[in-house]
Design an enzyme around this catalytic site. Structure first.
Site, PDB file in Angstrom:
ATOM      1  N   PHE A  51     -29.426  14.091 -82.311  1.00  0.00           N
ATOM      2  CA  PHE A  51     -28.427  13.093 -81.936  1.00  0.00           C
ATOM      3  C   PHE A  51     -28.197  12.048 -83.027  1.00  0.00           C
ATOM      4  O   PHE A  51     -27.492  11.068 -82.809  1.00  0.00           O
ATOM      5  CB  PHE A  51     -28.867  12.374 -80.652  1.00  0.00           C
ATOM      6  CG  PHE A  51     -30.257  11.793 -80.739  1.00  0.00           C
ATOM      7  CD1 PHE A  51     -30.446  10.479 -81.098  1.00  0.00           C
ATOM      8  CD2 PHE A  51     -31.360  12.582 -80.471  1.00  0.00           C
ATOM      9  CE1 PHE A  51     -31.717   9.949 -81.192  1.00  0.00           C
ATOM     10  CE2 PHE A  51     -32.643  12.054 -80.550  1.00  0.00           C
ATOM     11  CZ  PHE A  51     -32.821  10.739 -80.919  1.00  0.00           C
ATOM     12  N   TYR A  52     -28.778  12.237 -84.209  1.00  0.00           N
ATOM     13  CA  TYR A  52     -28.556  11.288 -85.300  1.00  0.00           C
ATOM     14  C   TYR A  52     -27.191  11.536 -85.911  1.00  0.00           C
ATOM     15  O   TYR A  52     -26.859  12.658 -86.279  1.00  0.00           O
ATOM     16  CB  TYR A  52     -29.601  11.461 -86.404  1.00  0.00           C
ATOM     17  CG  TYR A  52     -30.985  10.942 -86.075  1.00  0.00           C
ATOM     18  CD1 TYR A  52     -31.259  10.322 -84.871  1.00  0.00           C
ATOM     19  CD2 TYR A  52     -32.018  11.075 -86.986  1.00  0.00           C
ATOM     20  CE1 TYR A  52     -32.519   9.858 -84.577  1.00  0.00           C
ATOM     21  CE2 TYR A  52     -33.286  10.605 -86.711  1.00  0.00           C
ATOM     22  CZ  TYR A  52     -33.534  10.000 -85.505  1.00  0.00           C
ATOM     23  OH  TYR A  52     -34.796   9.538 -85.245  1.00  0.00           O
ATOM     24  N   GLY A  53     -26.438  10.476 -86.088  1.00  0.00           N
ATOM     25  CA  GLY A  53     -25.183  10.643 -86.804  1.00  0.00           C
ATOM     26  C   GLY A  53     -24.136   9.646 -86.389  1.00  0.00           C
ATOM     27  O   GLY A  53     -24.041   9.273 -85.234  1.00  0.00           O
ATOM     28  N   LYS A  83     -36.132  15.543 -83.263  1.00  0.00           N
ATOM     29  CA  LYS A  83     -36.083  14.964 -81.916  1.00  0.00           C
ATOM     30  C   LYS A  83     -34.783  15.371 -81.251  1.00  0.00           C
ATOM     31  O   LYS A  83     -33.739  15.425 -81.898  1.00  0.00           O
ATOM     32  CB  LYS A  83     -36.176  13.440 -81.982  1.00  0.00           C
ATOM     33  CG  LYS A  83     -37.538  12.939 -82.432  1.00  0.00           C
ATOM     34  CD  LYS A  83     -37.635  11.427 -82.377  1.00  0.00           C
ATOM     35  CE  LYS A  83     -36.740  10.757 -83.394  1.00  0.00           C
ATOM     36  NZ  LYS A  83     -37.139  11.065 -84.786  1.00  0.00           N
TER      37      LYS A  83
END
Length: 331
Positions: A51-53, A83
């Site tokens: 979910f990084y971004g 994660k």
């Protein structure tokens, strides 16, 4: 030397969060140089998230895909921890077996075979799903060869025991730094040491605060996510800066940067005095910052005790996140 999932990963890891939560995306040329430098300096445990971004929540994984596609020779050099299992729109944890499997499959789809997922962990504990069910689903993914091992993130001591009883836990990721020392008193460090589980210490530089480069809240870009965090609010910042100033004074006397001193404080405790192995994972977007963070400046016992005195005598105001996120810490 820290061992994760039976693989030596050095004394420092590398968090890719810095690439994906900044107001502007880091160009590949700069990002790749920082990643190459991490390998060169022995920071071999890389940490990112499904979910990084910004604005695309898969930018972290896409960055990894592009890097390892261009540099396939590096894929076996790095232990990759991802994660996932988070609702992108609400950032609420999703720990059901179906959600966990969906997250693993999506991660593998984006990486597209260029790099193995060595460790997969749910970013937070889902209060609606027993951790035994979550870890059980991940254990099936290990059995199927989809992931190499299972990690935990921001969990309490009792949860670690319950999870480890279902499947061996490769690592526990939790914030640990000069201004976040809760694991020493809430049982997390103790149970990890007892069970032989290393702790991956994220934000060892206090989300950049401990570098001394942030002199006031106004130094943060207007759309920087840290502006939402309690410790960076003006009324707390003016108190918390005292810790930074004291660490900076000791760093100046030692002839190193505050960041290097903060990193060394974490490394110094690894495997000592009832602590588990500790692997700090600072985030950086430039090769020179990676080199700075990986430089081991060493600590004498006297210097360590001086830092401990600073930690014990200096007030830190505010939670580590914004209020809604605090309830999910050490679950």
């Amino acid at each position: 030397m820290v061992i994760i999932n039976n693989i030596p990963v050095g004394k420092t890891g590398y968090g890719l969060l810095g690439f994906t939560w900044r107001p502007h995306q880091t160009p590949d040329e700069q990002a790749f140089a920082a990643m190459k430098k991490a390998i060169e300096k022995g920071a071999l445990c890389w940490n990112s998230g499904e979910f990084y971004g910004t604005p695309d929540p898969t930018l972290g994984l896409q960055l990894l895909h592009r890097y390892f596609k261009k540099h396939p020779e590096d894929a076996t050099k790095v232990v990759l921890s991802i994660k996932g299992s988070v609702d992108i729109s609400t950032l609420k944890p999703l720990g059901s077996p179906a959600d966990v499997r969906k997250s693993v499959e999506n991660t593998l789809r984006i990486l597209d075979g260029v790099k193995k997922v060595d460790i997969f962990q749910c970013a937070r504990v889902d209060p609606k799903t027993p951790v035994e069910e979550t870890v059980g689903a991940l254990a099936e993914c290990v059995k199927e060869g989809k992931i190499g091992g299972i990690g935990l993130s921001e969990v309490g001591a009792a949860t670690i025991r319950r999870a480890h009883a279902v499947h061996p836990i490769a690592a526990v990721e939790v914030e640990y730094s000069l201004w976040a020392t809760e694991i020493r008193t809430n049982g997390v460090a103790g149970v990890c040491a007892e069970l032989g589980i290393p702790i991956v210490a994220y934000s060892p530089l206090g989300k950049g605060f401990l570098t001394g480069e942030i002199k006031s809240p106004d130094d943060l870009p207007k759309n920087d996510f840290r502006r939402h965090f309690s410790r960076f609010q003006p009324e707390n910042f003016k108190v918390n800066i005292e810790l930074v100033n004291k660490v900076g004074g000791l760093a100046k006397k030692k002839g190193c940067t505050p960041a290097q001193l903060a990193m060394e404080w974490v490394r110094y405790q690894s495997g000592r005095d009832g602590m588990p192995d500790l692997l700090p994972i600072p985030g950086a977007t430039a090769a020179e910052r990676v080199e700075e963070n990986c430089q081991e400046v060493g600590l004498t016992e006297e210097e360590y005790m001086e830092l401990e005195g600073i930690v014990g005598s200096t007030q830190v105001l505010g939670g580590r996140y914004f209020e809604a996120a605090e309830s999910l810490l050490f679950a």
